[in-house]
Motif scaffolding. Structure first.
Motif, mmCIF file in Angstrom:
data_model
loop_
_atom_site.group_PDB
_atom_site.id
_atom_site.type_symbol
_atom_site.label_atom_id
_atom_site.label_comp_id
_atom_site.label_asym_id
_atom_site.label_seq_id
_atom_site.Cartn_x
_atom_site.Cartn_y
_atom_site.Cartn_z
ATOM 1 N N ALA A 175 0.835 -1.205 0.000
ATOM 2 C CA ALA A 175 0.000 0.000 0.000
ATOM 3 C C ALA A 175 0.871 1.256 0.000
ATOM 4 O O ALA A 175 0.564 2.231 -0.702
ATOM 5 C CB ALA A 175 -0.928 -0.001 1.214
ATOM 6 N N LEU A 176 1.963 1.243 0.761
ATOM 7 C CA LEU A 176 2.858 2.405 0.781
ATOM 8 C C LEU A 176 3.585 2.564 -0.551
ATOM 9 O O LEU A 176 3.952 3.672 -0.936
ATOM 10 C CB LEU A 176 3.856 2.287 1.928
ATOM 11 C CG LEU A 176 3.268 2.415 3.339
ATOM 12 C CD1 LEU A 176 4.349 2.214 4.387
ATOM 13 C CD2 LEU A 176 2.584 3.751 3.519
ATOM 14 N N ALA A 177 3.800 1.460 -1.260
ATOM 15 C CA ALA A 177 4.460 1.527 -2.563
ATOM 16 C C ALA A 177 3.488 1.916 -3.666
ATOM 17 O O ALA A 177 3.902 2.142 -4.800
ATOM 18 C CB ALA A 177 5.115 0.184 -2.888
ATOM 19 N N ARG A 233 0.956 -0.022 -4.783
ATOM 20 C CA ARG A 233 0.519 -1.185 -5.552
ATOM 21 C C ARG A 233 -0.875 -1.674 -5.153
ATOM 22 O O ARG A 233 -1.436 -2.535 -5.797
ATOM 23 C CB ARG A 233 1.520 -2.320 -5.386
ATOM 24 C CG ARG A 233 2.813 -2.049 -6.113
ATOM 25 C CD ARG A 233 3.730 -3.263 -6.046
ATOM 26 N NE ARG A 233 4.825 -3.172 -6.962
ATOM 27 C CZ ARG A 233 5.916 -2.448 -6.754
ATOM 28 N NH1 ARG A 233 6.008 -1.715 -5.676
ATOM 29 N NH2 ARG A 233 6.896 -2.438 -7.637
ATOM 30 N N ARG A 234 -1.400 -1.192 -4.042
ATOM 31 C CA ARG A 234 -2.748 -1.541 -3.605
ATOM 32 C C ARG A 234 -3.317 -0.373 -2.819
ATOM 33 O O ARG A 234 -2.566 0.442 -2.293
ATOM 34 C CB ARG A 234 -2.778 -2.829 -2.791
ATOM 35 C CG ARG A 234 -2.095 -2.756 -1.463
ATOM 36 C CD ARG A 234 -2.360 -3.969 -0.587
ATOM 37 N NE ARG A 234 -1.850 -5.192 -1.137
ATOM 38 C CZ ARG A 234 -2.430 -6.374 -0.970
ATOM 39 N NH1 ARG A 234 -3.521 -6.477 -0.256
ATOM 40 N NH2 ARG A 234 -1.921 -7.454 -1.502
ATOM 41 N N PRO A 235 -4.636 -0.258 -2.734
ATOM 42 C CA PRO A 235 -5.221 0.872 -2.002
ATOM 43 C C PRO A 235 -4.992 0.744 -0.499
ATOM 44 O O PRO A 235 -4.973 -0.357 0.051
ATOM 45 C CB PRO A 235 -6.706 0.800 -2.341
ATOM 46 C CG PRO A 235 -6.940 -0.565 -2.864
ATOM 47 C CD PRO A 235 -5.646 -1.066 -3.406
ATOM 48 N N LEU A 236 -4.837 1.883 0.132
ATOM 49 C CA LEU A 236 -4.590 1.904 1.573
ATOM 50 C C LEU A 236 -5.803 1.413 2.366
ATOM 51 O O LEU A 236 -5.665 0.974 3.501
ATOM 52 C CB LEU A 236 -4.205 3.324 2.010
ATOM 53 C CG LEU A 236 -3.624 3.477 3.406
ATOM 54 C CD1 LEU A 236 -2.344 2.666 3.543
ATOM 55 C CD2 LEU A 236 -3.356 4.930 3.714
ATOM 56 N N ARG A 280 3.781 10.812 6.189
ATOM 57 C CA ARG A 280 4.552 10.726 4.955
ATOM 58 C C ARG A 280 5.101 9.313 4.803
ATOM 59 O O ARG A 280 5.400 8.641 5.787
ATOM 60 C CB ARG A 280 5.660 11.755 4.956
ATOM 61 C CG ARG A 280 6.670 11.584 6.060
ATOM 62 C CD ARG A 280 7.808 12.560 5.854
ATOM 63 N NE ARG A 280 9.037 11.962 6.295
ATOM 64 C CZ ARG A 280 9.655 12.304 7.399
ATOM 65 N NH1 ARG A 280 9.174 13.252 8.149
ATOM 66 N NH2 ARG A 280 10.766 11.706 7.734
ATOM 67 N N ARG A 281 5.241 8.897 3.606
ATOM 68 C CA ARG A 281 5.709 7.546 3.322
ATOM 69 C C ARG A 281 7.222 7.528 3.240
ATOM 70 O O ARG A 281 7.824 8.455 2.705
ATOM 71 C CB ARG A 281 5.115 7.064 2.011
ATOM 72 C CG ARG A 281 3.617 7.035 2.051
ATOM 73 C CD ARG A 281 3.033 6.723 0.714
ATOM 74 N NE ARG A 281 1.582 6.763 0.830
ATOM 75 C CZ ARG A 281 0.765 6.170 0.008
ATOM 76 N NH1 ARG A 281 1.228 5.527 -1.035
ATOM 77 N NH2 ARG A 281 -0.525 6.234 0.191
ATOM 78 N N PRO A 282 7.856 6.460 3.736
ATOM 79 C CA PRO A 282 9.308 6.363 3.582
ATOM 80 C C PRO A 282 9.676 6.355 2.096
ATOM 81 O O PRO A 282 8.987 5.746 1.272
ATOM 82 C CB PRO A 282 9.651 5.034 4.233
ATOM 83 C CG PRO A 282 8.512 4.733 5.135
ATOM 84 C CD PRO A 282 7.310 5.357 4.516
ATOM 85 N N ALA A 283 10.752 7.046 1.757
ATOM 86 C CA ALA A 283 11.153 7.165 0.348
ATOM 87 C C ALA A 283 11.469 5.803 -0.264
ATOM 88 O O ALA A 283 11.192 5.580 -1.441
ATOM 89 C CB ALA A 283 12.359 8.091 0.234
ATOM 90 N N GLY A 343 10.807 4.131 -6.826
ATOM 91 C CA GLY A 343 11.426 3.007 -7.521
ATOM 92 C C GLY A 343 10.421 1.962 -7.953
ATOM 93 O O GLY A 343 9.253 1.968 -7.572
ATOM 94 N N THR A 344 10.905 1.040 -8.755
ATOM 95 C CA THR A 344 10.048 -0.020 -9.277
ATOM 96 C C THR A 344 10.482 -1.403 -8.813
ATOM 97 O O THR A 344 9.820 -2.383 -9.147
ATOM 98 C CB THR A 344 10.068 0.008 -10.815
ATOM 99 O OG1 THR A 344 11.416 -0.173 -11.264
ATOM 100 C CG2 THR A 344 9.504 1.316 -11.346
ATOM 101 N N ALA A 345 11.570 -1.493 -8.076
ATOM 102 C CA ALA A 345 12.038 -2.803 -7.604
ATOM 103 C C ALA A 345 11.027 -3.379 -6.611
ATOM 104 O O ALA A 345 10.419 -2.646 -5.841
ATOM 105 C CB ALA A 345 13.403 -2.656 -6.928
ATOM 106 N N PRO A 346 10.845 -4.697 -6.626
ATOM 107 C CA PRO A 346 9.884 -5.297 -5.692
ATOM 108 C C PRO A 346 10.423 -5.274 -4.263
ATOM 109 O O PRO A 346 11.631 -5.275 -4.031
ATOM 110 C CB PRO A 346 9.742 -6.730 -6.197
ATOM 111 C CG PRO A 346 11.030 -7.002 -6.896
ATOM 112 C CD PRO A 346 11.454 -5.699 -7.504
ATOM 113 N N VAL A 347 9.518 -5.254 -3.316
ATOM 114 C CA VAL A 347 9.879 -5.323 -1.900
ATOM 115 C C VAL A 347 9.868 -6.792 -1.500
ATOM 116 O O VAL A 347 8.863 -7.480 -1.665
ATOM 117 C CB VAL A 347 8.890 -4.520 -1.034
ATOM 118 C CG1 VAL A 347 9.238 -4.659 0.436
ATOM 119 C CG2 VAL A 347 8.894 -3.059 -1.433
ATOM 120 N N LEU A 348 10.997 -7.277 -0.997
ATOM 121 C CA LEU A 348 11.111 -8.664 -0.567
ATOM 122 C C LEU A 348 11.101 -8.691 0.955
ATOM 123 O O LEU A 348 11.867 -7.981 1.610
ATOM 124 C CB LEU A 348 12.396 -9.282 -1.096
ATOM 125 C CG LEU A 348 12.571 -9.255 -2.614
ATOM 126 C CD1 LEU A 348 13.940 -9.770 -3.005
ATOM 127 C CD2 LEU A 348 11.476 -10.077 -3.271
#
Length: 180
Positions: free
Chosen positions: A93-95, A97-100, A119-122, A127-132
């Motif tokens: 949600a922070l990235a 990719r889905r609604p909050l 505020r969201r962490p930068a 970026g577009t890299a996936p979060v693992l």
């Protein structure tokens, strides 16, 4: 020339001898000594969330139908799976990719409001890299409470995420969230 091999006779074992050692302190013969200062208040019990009191007007009408009911550990699902679902949902949600709004059912109202207003962490939003997400670690300090943590990796950098989950109405609800 070589010397003849030497033979050694076995040494006879000496019997063990028991020796009584006198005590260093004399036995207590007087009155019992108080180890706790009676003027010091007793320690507070461990934090255990209890049922929330209902307002007076509602309590008199129907006391059992209002407010959340705290759940014990036996009534709750696996906290590791709940923590993984929470972290994945929040980070996505922070990235963006889905609604909050999908995070709302997993969090307390204050946590959801902070996610929406803060505020969201930068590293989450850029970026577009996936979060693992790495393995989720669980600590249960009190019955019905779980503290979960994990390491999230994105673009070669590691970031800590942690949350406090409390059992409410038979499911885990996030009451505190930290994203580093």
């Amino acid at each position: 020339m070589t010397a003849p091999p030497q033979t050694t006779a076995p040494v006879p074992a000496r019997p063990l001898r028991l020796t009584l050692v006198p005590a260093l302190h004399p036995p207590l013969t007087g009155p019992a000594v108080a180890l706790v200062d009676p003027t010091t208040p007793p320690p507070r019990p461990a934090y255990r969330p209890g049922p929330r009191p209902a307002p007076e007007g509602l309590r008199s009408r129907q006391p059992d139908l209002f407010g959340p009911a705290w759940s014990v550990r036996a009534d709750l699902p696996d906290p590791r799976a709940a923590g993984r679902l929470l972290f994945t949902t929040v980070l996505e949600a922070l990235a963006g990719r889905r609604p909050l709004s999908q995070v709302q059912r997993l969090t307390a109202p204050g946590v959801h409001a902070a996610l929406g207003a803060g505020r969201r962490p930068a590293w989450c939003s850029g970026g577009t890299a996936p979060v693992l997400l790495g393995p989720v670690h669980v600590c249960e300090p009190v019955d019905g409470v779980a503290e979960v943590s994990a390491v999230a990796r994105r673009a070669g950098r590691a970031h800590a995420v942690a949350a406090r989950l409390e059992g409410v109405d038979g499911r885990w609800r996030c009451t505190a969230l930290s994203i580093g």
